[in-house]
Motif scaffolding. Structure first.
Motif, short mmCIF file in Angstrom:
data_model
loop_
_atom_site.label_atom_id
_atom_site.label_comp_id
_atom_site.label_asym_id
_atom_site.label_seq_id
_atom_site.Cartn_x
_atom_site.Cartn_y
_atom_site.Cartn_z
N HIS A 4 0.83 -1.19 0.00
CA HIS A 4 0.00 0.00 0.00
C HIS A 4 0.87 1.26 0.00
CE1 HIS A 4 -2.79 3.02 1.26
NE2 HIS A 4 -2.00 3.29 2.28
N ALA A 6 0.54 5.70 0.11
CA ALA A 6 -0.27 6.91 0.17
C ALA A 6 -0.10 7.63 -1.17
CB ALA A 6 0.19 7.81 1.31
N THR A 101 5.08 6.46 -0.30
CA THR A 101 4.23 7.60 -0.65
C THR A 101 4.49 8.00 -2.09
OG1 THR A 101 4.38 8.38 1.64
CG2 THR A 101 3.62 9.97 0.00
N SER A 131 -12.20 15.54 -5.82
CA SER A 131 -11.26 14.98 -4.83
C SER A 131 -10.29 16.00 -4.24
CB SER A 131 -10.48 13.82 -5.45
OG SER A 131 -11.34 12.86 -5.99
N ILE A 166 -2.73 13.87 6.03
CA ILE A 166 -3.53 13.08 5.07
C ILE A 166 -2.73 11.86 4.64
CG2 ILE A 166 -4.62 13.08 2.79
CD1 ILE A 166 -6.17 14.88 4.63
N VAL A 167 -1.44 12.04 4.37
CA VAL A 167 -0.57 10.92 4.01
C VAL A 167 -0.57 9.89 5.14
CG1 VAL A 167 1.85 10.25 3.62
CG2 VAL A 167 0.87 12.21 2.40
N ASP A 169 -2.80 9.41 7.48
CA ASP A 169 -4.12 8.77 7.54
C ASP A 169 -4.28 7.71 6.45
OD1 ASP A 169 -4.70 10.39 9.70
OD2 ASP A 169 -6.03 11.74 8.57
N GLN A 170 -3.78 8.00 5.25
CA GLN A 170 -3.85 7.01 4.17
C GLN A 170 -3.03 5.77 4.52
OE1 GLN A 170 -2.94 8.42 0.23
NE2 GLN A 170 -4.36 10.12 0.36
N HIS A 171 -1.87 5.95 5.11
CA HIS A 171 -1.04 4.81 5.51
C HIS A 171 -1.78 3.95 6.52
CE1 HIS A 171 3.20 6.44 4.28
NE2 HIS A 171 2.38 6.31 3.27
N SER A 173 -5.08 3.84 7.15
CA SER A 173 -6.35 3.26 6.70
C SER A 173 -6.21 2.32 5.51
CB SER A 173 -7.33 4.38 6.35
OG SER A 173 -6.88 5.07 5.19
N ILE A 175 -6.18 3.20 2.33
CA ILE A 175 -7.14 3.65 1.30
C ILE A 175 -6.63 3.32 -0.09
CG2 ILE A 175 -8.19 5.67 0.21
CD1 ILE A 175 -8.43 6.90 2.98
N PHE A 176 -5.36 3.54 -0.39
CA PHE A 176 -4.87 3.32 -1.75
C PHE A 176 -3.98 2.13 -1.80
CE2 PHE A 176 -6.12 7.75 -1.91
CZ PHE A 176 -6.94 7.70 -2.99
#
Length: 176
Positions: A4, A6, A101, A131, A166-167, A169-171, A173, A175-176
């Motif tokens: 994963h 970010a 990232t 977005s 935000i980065v 949080d993405q890590h 969760s 998300i990407f």
């Protein structure tokens, strides 16, 4: 599929500060021990001219990106060639490498979380993009009905902190 990553897009018109912001984010990610990759969209039509685009990808590398690429008209300057390089495919390729990232410069119409740079009133049309996670502006737009955080270009400490949150949080969760 790789691990994963970010993913954050930096969008704005030419000379709005995208590459400078990319450098700052790459350096901050490096401070946090993130292996960072960058993807730059050559948005001027045609294939990238390595003499012209190398300066931005060199700036990304010098800032600490472990992988920097430029894509335009189907040519990815990592010495790969394919019919087209959709951004989702580039993200997938980067995810197979040891990248934590990915910062993307350009690709206004894509759906990844994006930071929009507004340098003057002519750039306000960018506020219709999807977005958007925040706006960094040179001009006063506080009177507009905007539902995301707005930072003045001189408020660097706060917008860098916000984007890196935000980065993070993405890590967390995935998300990407």
């Amino acid at each position: 599929m790789g691990k994963h990553c970010a993913v954050i897009q930096i969008t704005g018109h030419q000379n709005s500060g995208k590459t400078t912001l990319m450098e700052k984010l790459i350096k901050k990610a490096l401070e946090n021990s993130h292996h960072t990759g960058t993807i730059k969209h050559h948005g001027h039509g045609g294939m990238p001219d390595s003499r012209l685009t190398a300066k931005d990808s060199d700036r990304h590398s010098k800032a600490g990106a472990v992988l920097a690429g430029v894509e335009g008209d189907g040519l990815l300057q990592l010495n790969f060639a394919e019919q087209k390089w959709p951004l989702a495919k580039l993200v997938e390729i980067y995810q197979t490498m040891s990248i934590d990232t990915i910062f993307i410069e350009g690709y206004k119409k894509e759906q990844f979380p994006k930071v929009v740079l507004i340098k003057n009133e002519n750039d306000l049309s960018l506020l219709k993009l999807s977005s958007i996670i925040c706006i960094i502006t040179w001009i006063d737009i506080l009177n507009l009905d905007i539902q995301v955080p707005i930072f003045h270009i001189k408020d660097e400490k706060n917008y860098i902190h916000y984007i890196m949150e935000i980065v993070r949080d993405q890590h967390e969760s995935g998300i990407f």
